[in-house]
Scaffold this motif. Structure first.
Motif, PDB file in Angstrom:
ATOM      1  N   ARG A  11       0.836  -1.201   0.000  1.00  0.00           N
ATOM      2  CA  ARG A  11       0.000   0.000   0.000  1.00  0.00           C
ATOM      3  C   ARG A  11       0.877   1.259   0.000  1.00  0.00           C
ATOM      4  N   GLY A  23      -4.101   5.876 -10.018  1.00  0.00           N
ATOM      5  CA  GLY A  23      -4.979   4.858  -9.422  1.00  0.00           C
ATOM      6  C   GLY A  23      -5.759   4.062 -10.467  1.00  0.00           C
ATOM      7  N   ASN A  63     -10.679  -3.341  -3.816  1.00  0.00           N
ATOM      8  CA  ASN A  63     -10.610  -4.785  -4.084  1.00  0.00           C
ATOM      9  C   ASN A  63     -11.844  -5.219  -4.890  1.00  0.00           C
ATOM     10  N   PHE A 127      -8.431  -4.567   4.604  1.00  0.00           N
ATOM     11  CA  PHE A 127      -9.130  -5.244   5.710  1.00  0.00           C
ATOM     12  C   PHE A 127      -8.477  -4.938   7.056  1.00  0.00           C
ATOM     13  N   ILE A 195       1.909  -4.860 -11.592  1.00  0.00           N
ATOM     14  CA  ILE A 195       1.160  -3.649 -11.973  1.00  0.00           C
ATOM     15  C   ILE A 195       2.080  -2.418 -11.983  1.00  0.00           C
TER      16      ILE A 195
END
Ligand SMILES: NC(=O)C1=CN([C@@H]2O[C@H](COP(=O)(O)OP(=O)(O)OC[C@H]3O[C@@H](n4cnc5c(N)ncnc54)[C@H](OP(=O)(O)O)[C@@H]3O)[C@@H](O)[C@H]2O)[C@@H](O)CC1
Ligand SMILES: Nc1ncnc2c1ncn2[C@@H]1O[C@H](COP(=O)(O)OP(=O)(O)O)[C@@H](O)[C@H]1O
Length: 482
Positions: A11, A23, A63, A127, A195
């Motif tokens: 993150r 993003g 997510n 989470f 990514i």
């Protein structure tokens, strides 16, 4: 070397890219990777992609967004795509793309059992707290988006409602929580989708040796070796009750390769070792490393040898019965801890060891350690000032400076009495013979060789630890052959 990162590290690596407005591009890459992985899975399990049914249970964060964009892509390939909004809301742009591509929303209670595959995308690295599954695990193929929902991506801890995935498609980098603890079992097969985070990733949280790393660390045979220059291992093991521990430790050491093994054990045990391994020698003498503790009891000579091994400044593996009194023995030896001492507990032994340490601190239960092996192994290495090899289905090797390796080469048939003694012998041999590598790397190498041997031996069915040594030789030979 296979690196893994905590969810928090990933993150943090994303943060500068998000600030630059990247993003949507990151999400598009993640979604495309997920779409391709689901399509590949459908091809191999259903023989086709067009005409299949893929559902997703999606949360309101990014997510869920990844999964909705992936479903949109699948819908464009002729897949019937349905989504259940677990939290009644979803990433707006992703939901719109999903609807535009012909995706259909289902009710939370609708059965997902008839889908060909279900994407688990309720929660990813965002989470925290307690996970309540919005839907029972469907009787279908489950593909987790980034991590199984409710899994702690840093530690591998998971509550009872987390679904077991067949495949986890993880983005940016492998997460530590997917390689240890329950996360390892719940993740299934793990696929990493790049990514573009590479340049932004810090030093990894954990590493795993791969075969070429293990081969590089193995001591290579040298023409100028003699048995002393190659390395001698001193073994302090075995008692009247557990004579076999000494036999198995010596067997592990000889199979991994060592110049000579000296055994310090009560006479009856020594005779047994020499009967099984006539190449071992009894009694004291110079050594380059020690393996102490398996099966020892109250023999005064062994206890003295154990303490002097701790004071020797040489690499020492401390296992089994040597662990309970390790702190007191170290104090009595007059020496301080250092990373050349490798403590090799299983979760129960680590709980007892941490409970025995002076100076307070939290004393965990065995279950706490099994739930968060990374945290406890790393904490124990810092607290003890030694290298710690925490045994388990995934073995965690931690150095006092926080460096951690996780190795999962093993096979469940290794859960057999005496298998840990064999590992102690392997590690002792490596410490005696290898030069230039850090003890934590050699601990990881020993776990690699032991785990591979467990897997090789399992090809012929279940076994006892006495049959492992042959497979240890084969594991080393396979690494050397490349
Ligand atoms: N950042 C990026 O650009 C990229 C990110 N990517 C993807 O995003 C994922 C991370 O996304 P994320 O940060 O939105 O978090 P995510 O896991 O979806 O959940 C957050 C939501 O869950 C909620 N919530 C939390 N705990 C809860 C609980 N116990 N029970 C119930 N709800 C709970 C929380 O609610 P809150 O507590 O804030 O009210 C919040 O709404 C990551 O895993 C990867 O898949 C990729 O696309 C690549 C680009
Ligand atoms: N389910 C499993 N999968 C893979 N390896 C395992 C599993 N269970 C145990 N092992 C390995 O087997 C060994 C058991 O060691 P230990 O419990 O100390 O045995 P003992 O004290 O009887 O010699 C460890 O190296 C551990 O990592």
């Amino acid at each position: 070397m296979r690196p893994a990162y905590t969810g928090s590290q990933v993150r943090a690596a994303e943060a500068p890219l998000l600030e630059e407005g990247q993003g949507p591009a990151l999400m598009a890459r993640a979604a495309r990777g997920l779409e391709l992985a689901v399509a590949r899975d459908l091809k191999s399990t259903r023989g086709r992609v067009h005409g299949t049914h893929v559902a997703a249970v999606v949360g309101k964060g990014n997510n869920g967004g990844d999964a909705l964009f992936a479903l949109a892509g699948l819908a464009r390939r002729g897949v019937r795509a349905t989504a259940v909004l677990a939290h009644g809301a979803a990433h707006p742009a992703a939901l719109e793309a999903f609807g535009r591509a012909g995706g259909r929303l289902a009710e939370p209670g609708d059965s997902l059992d008839h889908a060909d595959a279900v994407i688990d995308a309720v929660l990813g690295t965002g989470f925290s707290g307690v996970f309540r599954a919005p839907h029972p695990r469907p009787d279908a193929r489950v593909i987790a988006c980034d991590v199984p929902s409710g899994l702690n991506a840093d530690t591998g801890a998971a509550g009872p409602e987390v679904w077991r995935a067949d495949v986890t498609v993880t983005f940016g980098a492998l997460k530590s929580g997917l390689v240890v603890g329950r996360g390892r079992e719940l993740a299934g097969e793990v696929e990493v989708v790049d990514i573009g985070l590479g340049p932004h990733l810090p030093d990894p949280d954990v590493r795993s040796l791969e075969p070429d790393d293990a081969a590089r660390l193995l001591p290579a045979p040298r023409p100028d070796w003699h048995k002393y220059s190659r390395g001698v291992l001193g073994v302090v093991a075995g008692s009247r009750e557990y004579p076999g521990a000494a036999v198995l430790t010596v067997a592990g050491a000889l199979a991994a390769g060592v110049g000579m093994v000296r055994v310090l054990a009560p006479e009856r045990v020594r005779d047994l070792v020499l009967a099984a391994h006539p190449e071992a020698v009894g009694g004291a003498g110079r050594v380059q490393a020690w393996a102490v503790g398996p099966g020892i009891a109250d023999d005064a000579d062994q206890h003295r040898a154990l303490q002097s091994s701790l004071a020797s400044g040489l690499p020492v593996v401390v296992d089994a019965s040597g662990l309970g009194g390790w702190a007191a023995d170290l104090e009595a030896s007059g020496a301080g801890p250092d990373e050349r001492m490798v403590l090799t507990p299983h979760a129960g032994e680590l709980a007892a060891l941490l409970g025995s340490l002076a100076g307070g601190g939290v004393a965990p239960e065995r279950e706490d350690i099994e739930a968060e092996p990374l945290r406890w192994a790393r904490g124990a290495a810092r607290r003890c000032g030694t290298t710690v090899l925490l045994k388990g289905a995934a073995t965690v090797c931690a150095a006092p400076d926080g460096t951690v390796f996780v190795q999962s080469q093993g096979h469940p048939y290794l859960a057999t009495a005496g298998s840990g003694d064999t590992l102690t012998g392997i590690l002792g041999a490596l410490l005696a013979t290898a030069s230039g590598a850090r003890p934590v790397e050699l601990a990881a190498l020993a776990a690699f060789v032991h785990g591979s041997a467990g897997r090789i031996a399992a090809e012929g069915g279940p076994y006892g630890a006495g049959q492992l040594a042959g497979a240890v030789r084969e594991a080393v030979a396979r690494l050397q052959r490349g």
